[in-house]
Design a protein around this motif. Structure first.
Motif, mmCIF file in Angstrom:
data_model
loop_
_atom_site.group_PDB
_atom_site.id
_atom_site.type_symbol
_atom_site.label_atom_id
_atom_site.label_comp_id
_atom_site.label_asym_id
_atom_site.label_seq_id
_atom_site.Cartn_x
_atom_site.Cartn_y
_atom_site.Cartn_z
ATOM 1 N N ALA A 257 0.822 -1.213 0.000
ATOM 2 C CA ALA A 257 0.000 0.000 0.000
ATOM 3 C C ALA A 257 0.855 1.261 0.000
ATOM 4 O O ALA A 257 0.508 2.267 -0.623
ATOM 5 C CB ALA A 257 -0.934 -0.008 1.206
ATOM 6 N N LYS A 258 1.998 1.221 0.675
ATOM 7 C CA LYS A 258 2.849 2.409 0.769
ATOM 8 C C LYS A 258 3.509 2.760 -0.562
ATOM 9 O O LYS A 258 3.720 3.930 -0.863
ATOM 10 C CB LYS A 258 3.929 2.187 1.831
ATOM 11 C CG LYS A 258 3.414 2.239 3.257
ATOM 12 C CD LYS A 258 4.527 1.959 4.249
ATOM 13 C CE LYS A 258 4.010 1.947 5.681
ATOM 14 N NZ LYS A 258 5.090 1.596 6.654
ATOM 15 N N VAL A 259 3.866 1.747 -1.340
ATOM 16 C CA VAL A 259 4.633 2.010 -2.571
ATOM 17 C C VAL A 259 3.759 2.010 -3.818
ATOM 18 O O VAL A 259 4.260 2.223 -4.922
ATOM 19 C CB VAL A 259 5.756 0.965 -2.746
ATOM 20 C CG1 VAL A 259 6.678 0.983 -1.549
ATOM 21 C CG2 VAL A 259 5.200 -0.435 -2.968
ATOM 22 N N MET A 260 2.471 1.780 -3.664
ATOM 23 C CA MET A 260 1.585 1.708 -4.822
ATOM 24 C C MET A 260 0.465 2.716 -4.665
ATOM 25 O O MET A 260 -0.641 2.383 -4.237
ATOM 26 C CB MET A 260 1.008 0.293 -4.956
ATOM 27 C CG MET A 260 0.352 0.035 -6.293
ATOM 28 S SD MET A 260 -0.162 -1.707 -6.399
ATOM 29 C CE MET A 260 -0.688 -1.753 -8.106
ATOM 30 N N PRO A 261 0.735 3.993 -4.969
ATOM 31 C CA PRO A 261 -0.302 5.023 -4.800
ATOM 32 C C PRO A 261 -1.495 4.741 -5.697
ATOM 33 O O PRO A 261 -1.342 4.336 -6.853
ATOM 34 C CB PRO A 261 0.417 6.310 -5.219
ATOM 35 C CG PRO A 261 1.568 5.868 -6.060
ATOM 36 C CD PRO A 261 1.978 4.537 -5.540
ATOM 37 N N PRO A 262 -2.700 4.926 -5.165
ATOM 38 C CA PRO A 262 -3.903 4.630 -5.959
ATOM 39 C C PRO A 262 -4.114 5.676 -7.042
ATOM 40 O O PRO A 262 -3.666 6.828 -6.919
ATOM 41 C CB PRO A 262 -5.013 4.699 -4.908
ATOM 42 C CG PRO A 262 -4.493 5.642 -3.872
ATOM 43 C CD PRO A 262 -3.013 5.423 -3.825
ATOM 44 N N PRO A 263 -4.797 5.312 -8.126
ATOM 45 C CA PRO A 263 -5.128 6.300 -9.162
ATOM 46 C C PRO A 263 -5.971 7.433 -8.590
ATOM 47 O O PRO A 263 -6.697 7.253 -7.613
ATOM 48 C CB PRO A 263 -5.919 5.471 -10.183
ATOM 49 C CG PRO A 263 -5.553 4.044 -9.917
ATOM 50 C CD PRO A 263 -5.263 3.966 -8.455
ATOM 51 N N GLU A 264 -5.856 8.585 -9.202
ATOM 52 C CA GLU A 264 -6.609 9.759 -8.749
ATOM 53 C C GLU A 264 -8.103 9.464 -8.755
ATOM 54 O O GLU A 264 -8.665 8.966 -9.730
ATOM 55 C CB GLU A 264 -6.313 10.946 -9.675
ATOM 56 C CG GLU A 264 -6.939 12.244 -9.226
ATOM 57 C CD GLU A 264 -6.240 12.818 -8.000
ATOM 58 O OE1 GLU A 264 -6.892 13.564 -7.256
ATOM 59 O OE2 GLU A 264 -5.048 12.526 -7.799
ATOM 60 N N GLY A 265 -8.754 9.763 -7.622
ATOM 61 C CA GLY A 265 -10.200 9.595 -7.534
ATOM 62 C C GLY A 265 -10.662 8.151 -7.465
ATOM 63 O O GLY A 265 -11.837 7.865 -7.724
ATOM 64 N N LEU A 266 -9.762 7.235 -7.073
ATOM 65 C CA LEU A 266 -10.131 5.823 -7.022
ATOM 66 C C LEU A 266 -11.211 5.575 -5.968
ATOM 67 O O LEU A 266 -11.119 6.066 -4.845
ATOM 68 C CB LEU A 266 -8.899 4.974 -6.695
ATOM 69 C CG LEU A 266 -9.150 3.474 -6.493
ATOM 70 C CD1 LEU A 266 -9.575 2.821 -7.806
ATOM 71 C CD2 LEU A 266 -7.911 2.794 -5.933
ATOM 72 N N THR A 267 -12.213 4.824 -6.360
ATOM 73 C CA THR A 267 -13.244 4.374 -5.431
ATOM 74 C C THR A 267 -13.271 2.851 -5.455
ATOM 75 O O THR A 267 -13.215 2.241 -6.525
ATOM 76 C CB THR A 267 -14.627 4.915 -5.823
ATOM 77 O OG1 THR A 267 -14.594 6.343 -5.772
ATOM 78 C CG2 THR A 267 -15.701 4.412 -4.863
ATOM 79 N N LEU A 268 -13.329 2.265 -4.282
ATOM 80 C CA LEU A 268 -13.355 0.813 -4.165
ATOM 81 C C LEU A 268 -14.745 0.358 -3.734
ATOM 82 O O LEU A 268 -15.502 1.123 -3.121
ATOM 83 C CB LEU A 268 -12.312 0.339 -3.153
ATOM 84 C CG LEU A 268 -10.856 0.670 -3.488
ATOM 85 C CD1 LEU A 268 -9.934 0.221 -2.364
ATOM 86 C CD2 LEU A 268 -10.442 0.039 -4.808
ATOM 87 N N TYR A 269 -15.033 -0.897 -4.024
ATOM 88 C CA TYR A 269 -16.352 -1.443 -3.716
ATOM 89 C C TYR A 269 -16.198 -2.807 -3.052
ATOM 90 O O TYR A 269 -15.207 -3.516 -3.269
ATOM 91 C CB TYR A 269 -17.191 -1.580 -4.995
ATOM 92 C CG TYR A 269 -17.342 -0.289 -5.744
ATOM 93 C CD1 TYR A 269 -18.367 0.600 -5.437
ATOM 94 C CD2 TYR A 269 -16.451 0.048 -6.759
ATOM 95 C CE1 TYR A 269 -18.504 1.799 -6.124
ATOM 96 C CE2 TYR A 269 -16.571 1.246 -7.453
ATOM 97 C CZ TYR A 269 -17.599 2.122 -7.126
ATOM 98 O OH TYR A 269 -17.717 3.305 -7.802
ATOM 99 N N CYS A 270 -17.203 -3.157 -2.272
ATOM 100 C CA CYS A 270 -17.168 -4.448 -1.586
ATOM 101 C C CYS A 270 -18.583 -4.993 -1.457
ATOM 102 O O CYS A 270 -19.427 -4.399 -0.765
ATOM 103 C CB CYS A 270 -16.539 -4.293 -0.199
ATOM 104 S SG CYS A 270 -16.583 -5.797 0.781
ATOM 105 N N GLY A 271 -18.849 -6.108 -2.143
ATOM 106 C CA GLY A 271 -20.141 -6.763 -2.001
ATOM 107 C C GLY A 271 -20.199 -7.546 -0.706
ATOM 108 O O GLY A 271 -19.228 -8.201 -0.321
ATOM 109 N N LEU A 272 -21.334 -7.482 -0.012
ATOM 110 C CA LEU A 272 -21.463 -8.108 1.306
ATOM 111 C C LEU A 272 -22.181 -9.449 1.276
ATOM 112 O O LEU A 272 -22.498 -10.009 2.326
ATOM 113 C CB LEU A 272 -22.181 -7.158 2.268
ATOM 114 C CG LEU A 272 -21.444 -5.844 2.564
ATOM 115 C CD1 LEU A 272 -22.228 -5.019 3.579
ATOM 116 C CD2 LEU A 272 -20.039 -6.096 3.061
ATOM 117 N N GLY A 273 -22.470 -9.977 0.088
ATOM 118 C CA GLY A 273 -22.961 -11.347 -0.015
ATOM 119 C C GLY A 273 -24.462 -11.523 -0.056
ATOM 120 O O GLY A 273 -24.954 -12.559 -0.476
ATOM 121 N N GLY A 274 -25.214 -10.545 0.433
ATOM 122 C CA GLY A 274 -26.665 -10.625 0.341
ATOM 123 C C GLY A 274 -27.367 -11.219 1.543
ATOM 124 O O GLY A 274 -28.606 -11.196 1.618
#
Length: 704
Positions: A257-274
């Motif tokens: 995480a320290k050496v791999m800066p995320p792209p500008e404006g990156l949004t992540l998602y996580c499905g919770l299974g339902g």
């Protein structure tokens, strides 16, 4: 509401602001994009052009917008209608199923903000610093390593041992489990990847990441979340919480995480299974004004919204189709582990355990052909209490060196105290090498410089050296010895009037007889001096007893008092005898006034009875020479002779008789050794031996 039925200010504000389902759906309509498309395209600043639009131009924009809105609304309303119909139909199907079916819902297992501050180690314990050996043991040796489980996503049935051996090339993955784009690369290949080198990942870190991206994610998260309880019980009862593997995996995530800066404006998602619902504490404030929860496990997220929707449970018609929406910042961000993944198509961003998730806006509905997904915007606070493997290794060194500095401070204070109470200034003035430039402060500083030299040697050792138990044990002992040796050097100079500053290494030139120059030499020479002095003193005198006590303290036999007891209620003499210390140590303790017949309450044992029970004939002889009471009963009932009879140790019975122990005396209900011997199934051999010894206590006839 509180106990009065009232709603707090925060809760009231939130209730007022909570958008309705209609509000949530309306916010998903792309009205802004539609309006932008309706505006005229001209040269110049777009905002200034909007402000300068004429009435005619504005009317034209309104007409275009209404036409576009009509079409947009019809399309969106139709999609919503179809999605709701699918969701409603599946909901009816789910309601018709038994409550314990696969569509039963449950609340997420999570912690509070207090658990966030406690961190990972409080959840699963500390790791072993022998990382590879410990990880292999967790997967291939410890309990649960052969426990079969089936993953929820791709329905792979496997065990921790199988996954470890597959990754390390010791077995082949079954063909039926190679679907969904699953691939394996050698650990050597992965270590050569640019990201692995940039993050300075070690072999164990690469192994841990690869294992997680396969089926074992389910085991690690089961241990962290303690859910499902039946699978967790398998590992918990075996004492195998995969602590080392999980700590190593956390280290890898942090480094990537320290050496791999995320792209500008990156949004992540996580499905919770339902099937899993967010906990109540996510929505309501606690007494400190916080709301949210600590995610016990690793939280896998993706930058691909479609993948998250796939994991939301909407397609399967599960009742709680939901996904988290997570903006990424410079500090709070997951690590993209796609390069190391067994399923690289998932574009997985992994967050460390015990991260804190809190609301970051209001939920909204996302309509898809398979139904409706509830999208919950959150802020993920990465838990930075967890350490990298380098920090874990260095932590032991750091803690030790901090303790050493305290010992050095204590040593200096103790030297000054000894000098002040022992009249060192007067001794210094009669030293044959004394001069006005020689002071006690300089002498003590000279000793402290030698102590600092020991500290520097330990500080220069690599952190990995502290990971080896034997090495670390030696370093601790050396630290403690440094204080004792420093005090010995000062005290030897004060106690022995034949010693002078030249002998202590304080002269202008090196002397052949400077046998107190080094701390260790001074310590052992002081022991020799005190031993000679003790032997010249009158037996039984208080002075001899005091010198013997000093020697016991210098030898590590006694901390302060000769009959002190440790946490188990054992005296120094009892411990020294039971642990096999040399007879000379026992003799010294006796000279210092030790109670050689002391009985430990918890085990009702004396030094003599302990030696009899373990058949240590030489120790029994030595104790008898020291004068222990051969008739002292243990447990209030059994003499040493009766113990020897009960253990059928014929040679021990003969030895005790030769040393003067009674073959007839008994304590319990007036029963003696012969009465106990009659209970043995040895053909009366023990009875015959006891009768023989009554007439011939020296017992020279061999036992049969």
């Amino acid at each position: 509401v509180d106990e009065r039925g009232a709603v707090g200010c925060h809760q009231f504000q939130d209730i007022v602001r909570i958008p309705t389902a209609l509000d949530q759906w309306s916010k998903t309509l792309p009205l802004g994009e539609l309006l932008a498309a309706c505006l005229p395209k001209k040269e110049g600043d777009p905002l200034e052009l909007v402000g300068s639009l004429s009435t005619v131009e504005i009317e034209a924009v309104e007409k275009a917008f209404l036409v576009g809105f009509e079409k947009l609304f019809e399309d969106c309303a139709a999609k919503l209608r179809d999605a709701l119909a699918i969701t409603k139909a599946r909901s009816h199907d789910a309601e018709a199923k038994p409550k314990d079916s696969k569509f039963s819902t449950f609340k997420m297992s999570c912690g509070s903000i207090h658990n966030f501050h406690l961190g990972l180690q409080a959840r699963i314990g500390a790791p072993s610093l022998d990382f590879m050996a410990a990880m292999q043991a967790e997967h291939c040796v410890k309990g649960g390593c052969d426990c079969e489980f089936t993953t929820n996503n791709y329905h792979v049935t496997t065990t921790p041992r199988q996954e470890w051996e597959i990754l390390l090339g010791k077995r082949t993955c079954p063909e039926e489990y190679m679907g969904h784009g699953r691939i394996f690369h050698s650990v050597e290949h992965l270590l050569e990847l640019p990201l692995a080198k940039r993050a300075d990942l070690s072999t164990v870190e690469v192994i841990a990441v690869c294992l997680y991206t396969g089926p074992l994610f389910q085991v690690y998260n089961c241990v962290l979340r303690q859910f499902p309880p039946d699978l967790f019980a398998v590992f918990a009862e075996a004492g195998n919480l995969f602590s080392t593997t999980i700590h190593v995996l956390v280290s890898a995530i942090q480094k990537v995480a320290k050496v791999m800066p995320p792209p500008e404006g990156l949004t992540l998602y996580c499905g919770l299974g339902g099937l899993m619902d967010l906990p109540d504490q996510f929505w309501t404030y606690d007494e400190n004004g916080c709301r949210g929860y600590t995610e016990w496990g690793f939280r896998s997220t993706t930058s691909d919204r479609k993948v998250a929707i796939q994991y939301s449970g909407a397609k399967e018609g599960k009742p709680l189709a939901m996904m988290l929406e997570i903006p990424v910042g410079s500090v709070d961000r997951g690590a993209c582990i796609r390069d190391f993944s067994q399923y690289p198509a998932e574009v997985e961003y992994l967050w460390v355990p015990c991260s804190y998730i809190e609301p970051a806006g209001y939920s909204y509905l996302h309509v898809i052909p398979d139904g409706v997904v509830k999208v919950v915007p959150v802020r993920m606070n990465a838990n930075l209490k967890a350490l990298t493997i380098e920090e874990l290794v260095g932590q032991k060194k750091t803690m030790h060196l901090s303790a050493f500095r305290l010992v050095l401070d204590e040593t200096k204070q103790e030297l000054h105290r000894l000098a002040e109470t022992g009249g060192a200034e007067e001794i210094l003035r009669v030293d044959k090498f004394y001069s006005e430039c020689q002071t006690m402060d300089k002498f003590i500083n000279h000793i402290m410089v030698q102590c600092e030299d020991v500290y520097k040697v330990q500080a220069d050792l690599a952190g990995e050296e502290y990971a080896h138990d034997e090495t670390y044990r030696g370093l601790i002992q050396e630290m403690l010895d440094t204080k004792q040796f420093a005090c010995s050097k000062l005290l030897w100079w004060m106690e022995d009037d034949t010693r002078n500053l030249q002998h202590m290494g304080m002269g202008k030139w090196k002397s052949a007889d400077a046998n107190g120059a080094r701390l260790r030499d001074a310590h052992y020479n002081r022991i020799a001096f005190l031993t000679v002095r003790m032997n010249l003193l009158e037996d039984g005198s208080d002075e001899k007893r005091d010198v013997a006590l000093k020697l016991c303290q210098l030898g590590g036999l006694v901390a302060k008092a000769v009959n002190e007891t440790n946490s188990l209620g054992e005296t120094p003499f009892w411990s020294a005898s039971v642990t096999g210390k040399p007879v000379e140590s026992l003799e010294l303790l006796k000279l210092a006034g030790a109670d050689i017949d002391f009985m430990v309450d918890g085990v009702k044992s004396t030094a003599l009875s302990s030696a009899v029970i373990v058949h240590d004939h030489k120790r029994v002889e030595a104790l008898a020479r020291l004068g222990v009471n051969l008739e002292r009963p243990v447990n209030g009932v059994l003499t040493a002779m009766i113990l020897a009879v009960n253990t059928e140790d014929y040679d021990m019975v003969r030895l005790l008789a030769s040393l003067g122990a009674s073959t007839t005396k008994g304590i319990i209900y007036r029963q003696g050794p012969v009465d106990f011997a009659k209970r043995l199934k040895d053909g009366s051999k023990m009875v015959d031996l006891l009768e023989e010894l009554q007439n011939n206590p020296s017992g020279n006839t061999p036992a049969t």
